[in-house]
Design an enzyme around this catalytic site. Structure first.
Site, PDB file in Angstrom:
ATOM      1  N   CYS A 115      47.354   2.454 -28.244  1.00  0.00           N
ATOM      2  CA  CYS A 115      48.291   3.621 -28.326  1.00  0.00           C
ATOM      3  C   CYS A 115      49.559   3.197 -27.666  1.00  0.00           C
ATOM      4  CB  CYS A 115      47.598   4.632 -27.384  1.00  0.00           C
ATOM      5  SG  CYS A 115      45.921   4.965 -27.967  1.00  0.00           S
ATOM      6  N   HIS A 262      52.762   9.845 -26.407  1.00  0.00           N
ATOM      7  CA  HIS A 262      51.801   9.625 -27.492  1.00  0.00           C
ATOM      8  C   HIS A 262      50.952  10.751 -27.775  1.00  0.00           C
ATOM      9  CE1 HIS A 262      48.522   8.003 -29.154  1.00  0.00           C
ATOM     10  NE2 HIS A 262      47.522   7.968 -28.321  1.00  0.00           N
ATOM     11  N   ASN A 292      45.525  11.804 -33.798  1.00  0.00           N
ATOM     12  CA  ASN A 292      46.062  10.686 -33.079  1.00  0.00           C
ATOM     13  C   ASN A 292      46.289   9.520 -34.188  1.00  0.00           C
ATOM     14  OD1 ASN A 292      46.228   8.305 -31.504  1.00  0.00           O
ATOM     15  ND2 ASN A 292      44.442   8.900 -29.828  1.00  0.00           N
TER      16      ASN A 292
HETATM   17  O1  UT7 Z   1      44.684   7.463 -27.731  1.00  0.00           O
HETATM   18  C1  UT7 Z   1      43.776   7.050 -26.854  1.00  0.00           C
HETATM   19  C2  UT7 Z   1      43.252   7.582 -25.808  1.00  0.00           C
HETATM   20  N1  UT7 Z   1      42.420   8.760 -25.962  1.00  0.00           N
HETATM   21  C3  UT7 Z   1      42.786   9.896 -25.402  1.00  0.00           C
HETATM   22  O2  UT7 Z   1      43.707   9.803 -24.627  1.00  0.00           O
HETATM   23  C4  UT7 Z   1      41.589  10.977 -25.319  1.00  0.00           C
HETATM   24  C5  UT7 Z   1      41.197  11.424 -23.823  1.00  0.00           C
HETATM   25  N2  UT7 Z   1      40.019  12.235 -24.009  1.00  0.00           N
HETATM   26  C6  UT7 Z   1      39.857  13.624 -24.365  1.00  0.00           C
HETATM   27  O3  UT7 Z   1      41.051  13.774 -25.426  1.00  0.00           O
HETATM   28  C7  UT7 Z   1      38.928  14.447 -24.361  1.00  0.00           C
HETATM   29  O4  UT7 Z   1      38.051  13.801 -23.549  1.00  0.00           O
HETATM   30  C8  UT7 Z   1      38.090  14.690 -25.754  1.00  0.00           C
HETATM   31  C9  UT7 Z   1      38.930  15.661 -26.805  1.00  0.00           C
HETATM   32  C10 UT7 Z   1      37.675  13.319 -26.303  1.00  0.00           C
HETATM   33  C11 UT7 Z   1      36.918  15.432 -25.353  1.00  0.00           C
HETATM   34  O5  UT7 Z   1      37.188  16.804 -24.848  1.00  0.00           O
HETATM   35  P1  UT7 Z   1      36.408  16.938 -23.421  1.00  0.00           P
HETATM   36  O6  UT7 Z   1      36.760  18.335 -23.019  1.00  0.00           O
HETATM   37  O7  UT7 Z   1      36.588  16.047 -22.636  1.00  0.00           O
HETATM   38  O8  UT7 Z   1      35.061  17.228 -23.995  1.00  0.00           O
HETATM   39  P2  UT7 Z   1      33.639  16.674 -23.639  1.00  0.00           P
HETATM   40  O9  UT7 Z   1      33.425  14.842 -24.053  1.00  0.00           O
HETATM   41  O10 UT7 Z   1      33.345  16.726 -22.008  1.00  0.00           O
HETATM   42  O11 UT7 Z   1      32.554  17.237 -24.332  1.00  0.00           O
HETATM   43  C12 UT7 Z   1      32.252  18.654 -24.104  1.00  0.00           C
HETATM   44  C13 UT7 Z   1      31.059  19.155 -25.096  1.00  0.00           C
HETATM   45  C14 UT7 Z   1      29.672  18.193 -25.260  1.00  0.00           C
HETATM   46  O12 UT7 Z   1      28.796  19.093 -25.219  1.00  0.00           O
HETATM   47  P3  UT7 Z   1      27.963  19.388 -23.967  1.00  0.00           P
HETATM   48  O13 UT7 Z   1      27.493  18.142 -23.623  1.00  0.00           O
HETATM   49  O14 UT7 Z   1      28.643  20.249 -23.047  1.00  0.00           O
HETATM   50  O15 UT7 Z   1      26.768  20.344 -24.708  1.00  0.00           O
HETATM   51  C15 UT7 Z   1      30.094  17.465 -26.454  1.00  0.00           C
HETATM   52  O16 UT7 Z   1      28.947  17.056 -27.095  1.00  0.00           O
HETATM   53  O17 UT7 Z   1      31.650  18.962 -26.329  1.00  0.00           O
HETATM   54  C16 UT7 Z   1      30.905  18.482 -27.169  1.00  0.00           C
HETATM   55  N3  UT7 Z   1      31.761  17.734 -28.527  1.00  0.00           N
HETATM   56  C17 UT7 Z   1      32.044  18.522 -29.508  1.00  0.00           C
HETATM   57  N4  UT7 Z   1      31.619  19.561 -30.079  1.00  0.00           N
HETATM   58  C18 UT7 Z   1      32.152  19.915 -31.230  1.00  0.00           C
HETATM   59  C19 UT7 Z   1      32.272  16.654 -28.272  1.00  0.00           C
HETATM   60  N5  UT7 Z   1      32.764  16.474 -29.439  1.00  0.00           N
HETATM   61  C20 UT7 Z   1      32.935  17.636 -30.171  1.00  0.00           C
HETATM   62  C21 UT7 Z   1      33.379  18.072 -31.429  1.00  0.00           C
HETATM   63  N6  UT7 Z   1      32.810  19.366 -32.022  1.00  0.00           N
HETATM   64  N7  UT7 Z   1      34.270  17.295 -32.417  1.00  0.00           N
END
Ligand code: UT7
Length: 337
Positions: A115, A262, A292
């Site tokens: 990135c 980014h 992204n």
């Molecule tokens: O460019 C490279 C650098 N990368 C980044 O900067 C990314 C940084 N991280 C993020 O943007 C976020 O952490 C994500 C968008 C990847 C995830 O968002 P979050 O708010 O941190 O969600 P989470 O990983 O804590 O997951 C919350 C819930 C989980 O379910 P439970 O355990 O609460 O039941 C996941 O299983 O959301 C679920 N989940 C989804 N649900 C529907 C994870 N991905 C998805 C999905 N659709 N695509």
């Protein structure tokens, strides 16, 4: 003094648009979740009928940037290609791009900084220019993520985020007394967090880089991400590196006309603005259209910000800032001549 001035920009995304609704059909996700958590509405992915590599996308973006600069490929004396998804294991996408541009001896350099590839590339171009090693540099960020994503529910946290795309800038060493061009850059890396966002296979460190007895479906062939770890790092380190680069440039945040960050997650960029008390309308977002696109995301956003007239007048100043796999993070301050 010689300053590194951007003379032209270009962008290219494959025509195939994949909406959140399309993803709902192949995995357990929802348009609502993706928009709320990331700000993404759609992304562009290459199609089975028209597969393309990073250098193919980069080629289209490079042609536009060269046109905008009024340069022929032969005018270039250095090409930098930033990508985490090179066309093939080797040679680098820069070599492939140069050949597509009809060149047969121009030096090229691939950068694997994910990135922050554009930031590392800009700082490298600037160093080449200021030391007299190059005068006209083409810097390209290009990614084809979609051919390597886990499109089952197992990979949904990563897969919904990434899009394919490329963007390019032409950078020239210009003699001027004005305080313009790349004013400062600050770059960092911490390999202790390499596992936080990584694709493990194929791996040359193994006796067999494609180990026997595992299927193409093995999770190690796909990117995995500790999303919340990266999120927390980004929210802390992006403001920190911004203050560092502003200090190096000898200017304050009030002199920044536009931040082109980014595009990893709209919430990260909004949190960045809130932390620094920087108005959201001075932070450029286009993640809703492209997702992204990693090394392409900053130059793609910059190209669109210029197209929309948000930035580009003489004396205006833009801040580029990013964090991603590596971990790597950094920032650059650029002022239009
Ligand atoms: O460019 C490279 C650098 N990368 C980044 O900067 C990314 C940084 N991280 C993020 O943007 C976020 O952490 C994500 C968008 C990847 C995830 O968002 P979050 O708010 O941190 O969600 P989470 O990983 O804590 O997951 C919350 C819930 C989980 O379910 P439970 O355990 O609460 O039941 C996941 O299983 O959301 C679920 N989940 C989804 N649900 C529907 C994870 N991905 C998805 C999905 N659709 N695509």
């Amino acid at each position: 003094m010689i300053k590194s001035i951007i003379k032209g920009t270009g962008k290219f995304v494959p025509p195939n648009v994949v909406t959140n609704k399309d993803l709902e059909k192949i995995m357990d996700t929802s348009d609502e979740w993706i928009q709320q958590r990331t700000g993404i509405k759609q992304r562009h992915w290459i199609s089975e009928e028209n597969p393309m590599g990073a250098s193919d996308l980069g080629f289209e973006a490079a042609k536009q940037a060269l046109d905008a600069a009024g340069w022929a490929p032969e005018d270039l004396d250095f090409i930098i290609f930033a990508t985490l998804s090179p066309d093939i294991m080797f040679p680098g996408s820069g070599c492939l791009l140069a050949a597509k541009l009809g060149l047969n001896s121009t030096p090229t350099l691939d950068i694997r900084q994910q990135c922050t590839g554009f930031l590392y590339g800009f700082a490298t171009a600037d160093a080449y220019i200021k030391t007299g090693l190059a005068k006209k540099v083409l810097l390209v960020g290009g990614e084809v993520h979609s051919s390597g994503l886990d499109k089952s529910t197992r990979g949904r946290d990563v897969t919904v985020i990434f899009g394919d795309g490329a963007a390019a800038v032409c950078i020239e060493g210009v003699e001027t007394q004005k305080n313009a061009g790349l004013l400062a850059s600050a770059l960092h890396a911490d390999g202790n967090y390499a596992d936080s966002l990584t694709t493990e296979l194929p791996a040359s460190r193994l006796f067999k880089r494609n180990p026997d007895g595992i299927s193409h479906d093995d999770p190690r062939y796909f990117p995995i991400m500790a999303g919340s770890t990266i999120f927390k790092k980004a929210v802390r380190l992006l403001p920190k590196v911004t203050n560092e680069v502003l200090e190096k440039a000898g200017i304050g945040l009030d002199q920044i006309d536009l931040v082109v960050p980014h595009q990893a997650n709209k919430r990260i960029n909004q949190a960045f603005g809130q932390y620094l008390k920087f108005e959201d309308d001075k932070i450029f977002h286009n993640i809703e259209k492209y997702g992204n696109t990693t090394a392409a995301s900053i130059p793609l956003a910059f190209h669109e910000a210029m197209e929309q007239g948000r930035i580009g007048k003489s004396g205006q100043t833009v801040l580029f800032v990013a964090l991603g796999a590596g971990l790597t993070w950094g920032a650059c301050v650029y002022r239009f001549l």
